[in-house]
Motif scaffolding. Sequence first.
Motif, PDB file in Angstrom:
ATOM      1  N   THR A  24       1.073   3.961  -3.087  1.00 33.43           N
ATOM      2  CA  THR A  24       0.494   5.250  -2.733  1.00 33.43           C
ATOM      3  C   THR A  24       1.525   6.366  -2.703  1.00 33.43           C
ATOM      4  O   THR A  24       1.319   7.429  -3.289  1.00 33.43           O
ATOM      5  CB  THR A  24      -0.198   5.165  -1.357  1.00 33.43           C
ATOM      6  OG1 THR A  24      -1.175   4.137  -1.399  1.00 33.43           O
ATOM      7  CG2 THR A  24      -0.869   6.470  -1.005  1.00 33.43           C
ATOM      8  N   SER A  83      -5.184   1.994  -2.173  1.00 32.94           N
ATOM      9  CA  SER A  83      -4.313   3.052  -2.683  1.00 32.94           C
ATOM     10  C   SER A  83      -5.093   4.085  -3.477  1.00 32.94           C
ATOM     11  O   SER A  83      -4.823   5.285  -3.379  1.00 32.94           O
ATOM     12  CB  SER A  83      -3.206   2.455  -3.557  1.00 32.94           C
ATOM     13  OG  SER A  83      -2.351   1.657  -2.790  1.00 32.94           O
ATOM     14  N   VAL A 100       0.844  -1.200   0.000  1.00 33.88           N
ATOM     15  CA  VAL A 100       0.000   0.000   0.000  1.00 33.88           C
ATOM     16  C   VAL A 100       0.876   1.245   0.000  1.00 33.88           C
ATOM     17  O   VAL A 100       0.623   2.204  -0.739  1.00 33.88           O
ATOM     18  CB  VAL A 100      -0.976  -0.002   1.203  1.00 33.88           C
ATOM     19  CG1 VAL A 100      -1.635   1.352   1.372  1.00 33.88           C
ATOM     20  CG2 VAL A 100      -2.022  -1.069   1.027  1.00 33.88           C
TER      21      VAL A 100
END
Length: 88
Positions: free
Chosen positions: A12, A66, A8
């Motif tokens: 992100t 995300s 993640v």
Amino acid sequence: MNKFFKDVLLFTLIPLGIFLVMCIAGDEGIIAAGLIAMFLVAAYFVIGLILIIVNKNHMGKVLLLSSGIILLVGLSTCGLILSGLSVR
């Protein structure tokens, strides 16, 4: 850290960092960063849904989370910056 959290963060923070660097370039960079963020969120969301449907649950959940984080942080930041720009 577990694998989910690492993925993640990877999916992100790299795009958000690129958008931040693009925003430094001025008005054109801010608009370009907003457009690219908008298309990236849509792509992450659609690909995440497809991956969940075909039972690749880990990456599907990573991409969906995300996309939500980028939508919340990236597009709201670009929107605030754009609202402060003067129209000529």
